[in-house]
Design a protein around this motif. Structure first.
Motif, short mmCIF file in Angstrom:
data_model
loop_
_atom_site.label_atom_id
_atom_site.label_comp_id
_atom_site.label_asym_id
_atom_site.label_seq_id
_atom_site.Cartn_x
_atom_site.Cartn_y
_atom_site.Cartn_z
N ILE A 330 -12.83 11.99 -12.21
CA ILE A 330 -12.59 10.62 -11.77
C ILE A 330 -11.80 10.59 -10.47
O ILE A 330 -12.09 9.81 -9.56
N PHE A 331 -10.80 11.46 -10.37
CA PHE A 331 -9.93 11.46 -9.19
C PHE A 331 -10.29 12.63 -8.28
O PHE A 331 -10.09 13.78 -8.63
N GLN A 332 -10.83 12.32 -7.09
CA GLN A 332 -11.22 13.39 -6.17
C GLN A 332 -10.79 13.10 -4.72
O GLN A 332 -10.85 13.98 -3.88
N ASN A 333 -10.35 11.90 -4.44
CA ASN A 333 -9.76 11.57 -3.13
C ASN A 333 -8.92 10.32 -3.33
O ASN A 333 -9.20 9.26 -2.78
N ASP A 334 -7.87 10.45 -4.14
CA ASP A 334 -7.14 9.29 -4.64
C ASP A 334 -5.65 9.38 -4.33
O ASP A 334 -5.04 10.46 -4.38
N ILE A 335 -5.08 8.22 -4.07
CA ILE A 335 -3.65 8.09 -3.82
C ILE A 335 -3.02 7.37 -5.01
O ILE A 335 -3.55 6.36 -5.49
N PHE A 336 -1.88 7.88 -5.46
CA PHE A 336 -1.17 7.30 -6.59
C PHE A 336 0.24 6.92 -6.15
O PHE A 336 0.93 7.73 -5.52
N VAL A 337 0.67 5.72 -6.49
CA VAL A 337 2.04 5.29 -6.21
C VAL A 337 2.63 4.70 -7.49
O VAL A 337 1.90 4.18 -8.34
N GLY A 338 3.93 4.81 -7.62
CA GLY A 338 4.56 4.28 -8.81
C GLY A 338 6.06 4.24 -8.72
O GLY A 338 6.67 4.77 -7.77
N ALA A 339 6.67 3.62 -9.70
CA ALA A 339 8.13 3.55 -9.79
C ALA A 339 8.51 3.58 -11.26
O ALA A 339 7.85 2.93 -12.10
N ARG A 340 9.55 4.34 -11.57
CA ARG A 340 10.01 4.48 -12.95
C ARG A 340 11.46 4.02 -13.04
O ARG A 340 12.34 4.51 -12.32
N LEU A 341 11.72 3.05 -13.92
CA LEU A 341 13.07 2.55 -14.17
C LEU A 341 13.54 3.08 -15.52
O LEU A 341 12.87 2.88 -16.54
N THR A 342 14.67 3.76 -15.51
CA THR A 342 15.27 4.28 -16.74
C THR A 342 16.67 3.69 -16.86
O THR A 342 17.53 3.92 -16.01
N LEU A 343 16.92 2.91 -17.92
CA LEU A 343 18.21 2.24 -18.06
C LEU A 343 19.29 3.17 -18.59
O LEU A 343 20.48 2.87 -18.45
N ASN A 344 18.88 4.30 -19.21
CA ASN A 344 19.85 5.24 -19.78
C ASN A 344 20.80 4.55 -20.76
O ASN A 344 22.00 4.83 -20.79
N ASP A 345 20.25 3.63 -21.55
CA ASP A 345 21.05 2.92 -22.53
C ASP A 345 20.81 3.51 -23.92
O ASP A 345 20.04 4.46 -24.09
N SER A 392 -20.57 0.99 -7.44
CA SER A 392 -21.18 1.39 -8.72
C SER A 392 -21.16 2.90 -8.92
O SER A 392 -21.34 3.38 -10.04
N SER A 393 -20.96 3.67 -7.84
CA SER A 393 -20.93 5.12 -7.97
C SER A 393 -19.60 5.62 -8.53
O SER A 393 -19.50 6.78 -8.92
N ASP A 394 -18.58 4.77 -8.56
CA ASP A 394 -17.28 5.16 -9.09
C ASP A 394 -17.22 4.81 -10.57
O ASP A 394 -17.43 3.65 -10.95
N PRO A 395 -16.94 5.78 -11.46
CA PRO A 395 -16.91 5.50 -12.90
C PRO A 395 -15.94 4.39 -13.29
O PRO A 395 -16.17 3.69 -14.29
N LEU A 396 -14.86 4.21 -12.53
CA LEU A 396 -13.88 3.19 -12.89
C LEU A 396 -14.42 1.77 -12.73
O LEU A 396 -13.90 0.83 -13.34
N THR A 397 -15.48 1.60 -11.92
CA THR A 397 -16.06 0.27 -11.73
C THR A 397 -16.61 -0.26 -13.05
O THR A 397 -16.63 -1.48 -13.29
N ALA A 398 -17.05 0.63 -13.94
CA ALA A 398 -17.59 0.21 -15.24
C ALA A 398 -16.51 -0.42 -16.12
O ALA A 398 -16.83 -1.01 -17.15
N LEU A 399 -15.24 -0.30 -15.71
CA LEU A 399 -14.15 -0.81 -16.52
C LEU A 399 -13.61 -2.14 -16.01
O LEU A 399 -12.56 -2.60 -16.44
N ASN A 400 -14.32 -2.79 -15.09
CA ASN A 400 -13.83 -4.03 -14.48
C ASN A 400 -13.51 -5.11 -15.50
O ASN A 400 -12.62 -5.94 -15.27
N ASP A 401 -14.24 -5.15 -16.61
CA ASP A 401 -14.02 -6.17 -17.63
C ASP A 401 -13.11 -5.69 -18.75
O ASP A 401 -13.01 -6.35 -19.79
N ASP A 402 -12.47 -4.54 -18.55
CA ASP A 402 -11.64 -3.96 -19.61
C ASP A 402 -10.14 -4.07 -19.33
O ASP A 402 -9.35 -3.32 -19.90
N ASP A 403 -9.73 -5.01 -18.47
CA ASP A 403 -8.30 -5.25 -18.27
C ASP A 403 -7.68 -5.57 -19.63
O ASP A 403 -8.23 -6.38 -20.40
#
Length: 413
Positions: A330-345, A392-403
């Motif tokens: 699925i991932f062959q030329n992909d950029i990933f960004v994210g942020a993780r919040l840990t409260l340490n509570d 349509s060539s990207d497998p993730l497009t098939a998941l458009n209605d699966d939010d």
């Protein structure tokens, strides 16, 4: 009414033909267990409800809510002053709509014996390799349980014998993988799948031994200064299948084909102050193709936000596959960004927000995960997934209605 154990679980050839390996670990363990301490029982029960924004776009997906329950007990014995132990972790899930997701597995049935600087494992085990957050390229020992988790992090138990040696020059691991596990796939009524159903009942193998194949792996890992390094070699049946169109009862479906591969790879993580620099890479060769792939990036953590105990980690990764759009990954030329919040509570509160962007197809996906302990027994988790694709060539497009939004209550015992 409780769903019966699926026939495909009861009849998997690997389960019986390699049961001698499981029996060996179990009998060896219990032959010494008369003097063992009492069994320790723990585990969890999950109650899961999923809500979809829309009906699915394929036949059989005309529902917007789904319920499921999973049970994962763990039984643990140890004796011989802790040098010998046995862990047994069965797993079973009942799903409301997808009969393929109602399934069982032995996640672990692992006998461990420690002597001097050696460690022996016999039985069924889960082994994790890798350092990156969004896509673990080098995690090759266990097969993916894709009906359990869309992100590929859930794995099936692998029958094996492994021997580890701890030295001043690192840890050396040798694996004999006794039997191949086929990947699980969503059924006709399952969500998060493509247009064509995967017919795993007629899976094909390059190795004539099929599910009875014996795979081999070697790994060396070591910590040197700020670096944690792992290097491995794997020979056997590829865990990632190639899909071939086929006809079944007049319907077009996909049949998995599992080829034989040689793979070498490495994972490296450098811890420098607030930075975690991460790299995973592999080279794979088969009779059909050879290619290289990498996943690399960093995580930077801001500690003690606003003079509190909370930390925020910012993540950026890039995944590349030499095969480009011809890749079955699925991932062959992909950029990933994210942020993780840990409260340490005291409630272990955590939040992860992320997204991916395919530079070839412009397909995007978004993820939010939040979890928190309610008390000593209960944990609540929420996961949200959003997909946006037009190619349509990207497998993730098939998941458009699966939010979807998924709520999980887990009780530990």
């Amino acid at each position: 009414m409780m769903t019966a154990l699926p026939k495909k679980i009861l009849c998997r050839p690997y389960f019986y033909r390699h049961s001698i390996l499981l029996a060996l670990g179990t009998l060896f363990a219990f032959s010494y267990s008369l003097a063992a301490s009492a069994v320790e029982v723990s585990g969890s029960t999950q109650f899961e409800i999923t809500a979809y924004a829309r009906d699915g776009q394929f036949e059989g997906q005309d529902y917007r809510t789904n319920l499921s329950v999973a049970l994962a007990p763990e039984f643990f014995w140890d004796w011989n002053n802790g040098d010998s132990s046995l862990v047994f972790t069965p797993f079973y899930r009942i799903d409301e709509n997808d009969e393929e997701r109602s399934h069982g597995d032995i996640r672990e049935l692992d006998f461990t014996y420690v002597f001097d600087s050696w460690e022996l494992h016999v039985g069924v085990r889960k082994v994790f390799w890798g350092v990156t957050e969004f896509n673990q390229l080098v995690d090759v020992i266990n097969q993916t349980d894709s009906v359990e988790s869309f992100d590929g992090e859930e794995k099936l138990g692998q029958p094996l014998i492994s021997l580890s040696r701890v030295t001043d020059w690192g840890i050396f691991d040798a694996f004999i993988l006794a039997g191949f596990r086929e990947r699980t796939f969503a059924g006709e009524d399952g969500r998060l799948r493509g247009e064509l159903i995967v017919d795993d009942s007629n899976a094909r193998f390059e190795d004539d031994r099929e599910e009875n194949a014996i795979d081999l792996a070697l790994r060396w890992s070591h910590s040197v200064g700020v670096f944690d390094v792992g290097v491995y070699w794997f020979r056997g049946t590829d865990r990632e299948p190639i899909f071939e169109p086929s006809l079944s009862n007049g319907s077009l479906q996909l049949t998995p084909f599992y080829e034989e591969i040689d793979q070498i790879g490495a994972d490296v993580q450098a811890t420098i102050g607030n930075w975690l620099w991460k790299f995973e890479g592999l080279y794979q060769k088969s009779n059909l193709e050879e290619y290289s792939a990498t996943q690399l990036g960093f995580e930077y953590t801001f500690f003690g936000i606003a003079s509190s105990s909370a930390d925020i980690g910012v993540l950026l990764e890039y995944g590349w596959d030499e095969r480009g759009t011809d890749s079955n990954a699925i991932f062959q030329n992909d950029i990933f960004v994210g942020a993780r919040l840990t409260l340490n509570d005291s409630f272990d509160s955590a939040l992860l927000v992320g997204g991916s962007y395919d530079a070839d197809s412009s397909t995007r996906s978004f993820l939010i995960e939040a979890s928190r302990r309610i008390n000593d027994r209960w944990t609540v988790a929420i996961e949200g997934l959003l997909f946006q694709g037009s190619d349509s060539s990207d497998p993730l497009t098939a998941l458009n209605d699966d939010d979807r939004i998924q709520l999980t209550l887990e009780r530990f015992f």
